[in-house]
Write a protein that holds these residues in place. Sequence first.
Motif, mmCIF file in Angstrom:
data_model
loop_
_atom_site.group_PDB
_atom_site.id
_atom_site.type_symbol
_atom_site.label_atom_id
_atom_site.label_comp_id
_atom_site.label_asym_id
_atom_site.label_seq_id
_atom_site.Cartn_x
_atom_site.Cartn_y
_atom_site.Cartn_z
ATOM 1 N N LEU A 39 96.946 29.931 49.762
ATOM 2 C CA LEU A 39 96.256 29.048 48.801
ATOM 3 C C LEU A 39 95.750 27.774 49.472
ATOM 4 C CD1 LEU A 39 98.624 29.536 45.734
ATOM 5 C CD2 LEU A 39 96.269 30.361 45.951
ATOM 6 N N LYS A 40 96.583 27.194 50.353
ATOM 7 C CA LYS A 40 96.172 25.961 51.048
ATOM 8 C C LYS A 40 95.010 26.247 51.999
ATOM 9 C CE LYS A 40 98.168 22.675 49.398
ATOM 10 N NZ LYS A 40 97.302 21.679 48.795
ATOM 11 N N LEU A 75 111.283 24.976 48.890
ATOM 12 C CA LEU A 75 111.378 26.441 48.828
ATOM 13 C C LEU A 75 112.736 26.904 49.375
ATOM 14 C CD1 LEU A 75 110.244 29.290 48.454
ATOM 15 C CD2 LEU A 75 108.904 28.984 50.552
ATOM 16 N N ASP A 117 102.034 33.046 50.033
ATOM 17 C CA ASP A 117 101.126 32.604 48.976
ATOM 18 C C ASP A 117 100.731 31.138 49.190
ATOM 19 O OD1 ASP A 117 99.793 33.552 46.785
ATOM 20 O OD2 ASP A 117 101.219 32.697 45.347
ATOM 21 N N THR A 118 101.706 30.304 49.507
ATOM 22 C CA THR A 118 101.451 28.883 49.741
ATOM 23 C C THR A 118 100.469 28.706 50.904
ATOM 24 O OG1 THR A 118 103.716 28.436 49.048
ATOM 25 C CG2 THR A 118 102.572 26.658 50.198
ATOM 26 N N ASP A 130 110.755 33.809 41.062
ATOM 27 C CA ASP A 130 109.483 33.076 41.100
ATOM 28 C C ASP A 130 109.717 31.754 41.841
ATOM 29 O OD1 ASP A 130 106.921 32.325 40.672
ATOM 30 O OD2 ASP A 130 107.231 31.666 38.594
ATOM 31 N N PHE A 153 101.384 20.449 53.496
ATOM 32 C CA PHE A 153 102.337 21.463 53.045
ATOM 33 C C PHE A 153 103.710 20.827 52.862
ATOM 34 C CE2 PHE A 153 99.244 23.466 55.831
ATOM 35 C CZ PHE A 153 98.946 24.664 55.212
ATOM 36 N N ARG A 173 105.611 27.285 44.859
ATOM 37 C CA ARG A 173 104.515 27.233 45.834
ATOM 38 C C ARG A 173 104.125 25.750 45.889
ATOM 39 N NH1 ARG A 173 106.126 32.404 44.365
ATOM 40 N NH2 ARG A 173 104.562 33.999 44.860
ATOM 41 N N ALA A 182 106.390 33.887 48.400
ATOM 42 C CA ALA A 182 106.105 32.482 48.061
ATOM 43 C C ALA A 182 105.563 31.725 49.271
ATOM 44 C CB ALA A 182 107.379 31.807 47.536
ATOM 45 N N ALA A 183 106.172 31.946 50.447
ATOM 46 C CA ALA A 183 105.727 31.242 51.658
ATOM 47 C C ALA A 183 104.298 31.656 52.020
ATOM 48 C CB ALA A 183 106.687 31.536 52.819
ATOM 49 N N PHE A 233 107.782 22.624 52.685
ATOM 50 C CA PHE A 233 108.565 23.858 52.586
ATOM 51 C C PHE A 233 110.052 23.631 52.333
ATOM 52 C CE2 PHE A 233 104.746 25.512 54.644
ATOM 53 C CZ PHE A 233 104.527 26.647 53.876
ATOM 54 N N THR A 239 100.455 23.340 45.922
ATOM 55 C CA THR A 239 99.245 24.161 45.788
ATOM 56 C C THR A 239 98.365 23.708 44.615
ATOM 57 O OG1 THR A 239 100.548 25.795 44.573
ATOM 58 C CG2 THR A 239 100.148 26.238 46.894
#
Length: 327
Positions: free
Chosen positions: A247-248, A215, A243-244, A197, A210, A200, A240-241, A212, A203
């Motif tokens: 969402l943004k 991550l 999803d981020t 998990d 952003f 993110r 995860a990347a 990163f 978010t």
Amino acid sequence: MTLVLGIETSCDETGVALVADGARILSSEVASQIAVHAEFGGVVPEIASRQHILCISQLVRKALADVGCGQEEVSAIAVTNGPGLMGSLLVGVCFAKALAYAWRTPFVPVHHIEGHIFSAFLSGDPPVFPFLTLVVSGGHTCLIWCERPHEYRFLGTTRDDAVGECFDKVARLLELPYPGGPSIQRAAESGNPETCDFPRAMTQTETLDFSFSGLKTAVLYRLREGGISREDVAASFQAAAVDTLFLKTRQAVEQTGARRLVLAGGVAANRLLRTRITGELGIPVSMPPFELCVDNGAMIAAAGYSRYKHGFLGDTRTRPHPGLRLA
Ligand code: KG4
Ligand code: ZN
């Protein structure tokens, strides 16, 4: 018909294309340097500029021959003048300026991100202004409001690594070949995205920026713990990347009321990202075909066509700018 010659040399791809009316590709050639840089695990700037010199005039000749047209039929010559690697930009800008002078043809400098935005006009479903753009590449991760041609407002950008850079760095941690994006996508196909998990970042906040680098560090720490397959890490990282980014972008759509999204840049070639954005965002999405996501000359010709039509021309004083900002 307005024919524009587009030249892109900002990083490790020499791209040359002839595009009609900013929308129809008549010829597009990309000389990739992946094989040359692969043994170093990333782009070596000095080698990149030398490679551009070796192939640029040949590519222009080939583009003209492909289309069967002469120099007098070219209405404008467009070239990336930043941002990017100085040596690489210099090759393209000097070449394009010299050609424009010799052919007595208008010369149009183009911002690299604007090129990515205009790659959407080469898709089967071109956007109509105004629209929201998500540009995701090795050097950029940004949400841009595109009000009208050449009028942009930055809504958010990365505070540290670009998402493509993050794919490339994580691939190196996983000992997957350069460039990282396609390697991770391939490895992720046989992994389980729910194994780790990963964070993110940002978010849960209002900002459209952003981040990163956390991550990438989370992947590093998980690998140090051991007992996990490369495929599972790749799949969890990719999830995860993506999803981020999703969402943004959804937040940006809500905040702006955007009715269309343009998805562009090298990471827009990622299948999971394309599926999530087109399937779950709830607004129409324009995106270039896979081969026009990574750097190419056609997107520069498309943006150059619009600049030419709007009278934004360069001249012999135009210089390359490694840190050029999108005005
Ligand atoms: O747009 P681009 O060619 O160059 C820049 O403007 O930076 O983007 C290159 C980036 C690299 O980081 C590469 O790893 C990433 O795009 N990329 C991908 C995929 N294909 C290329 N990332 C994720 N999934 C892919 N399928
Ligand atoms: Zn690019």
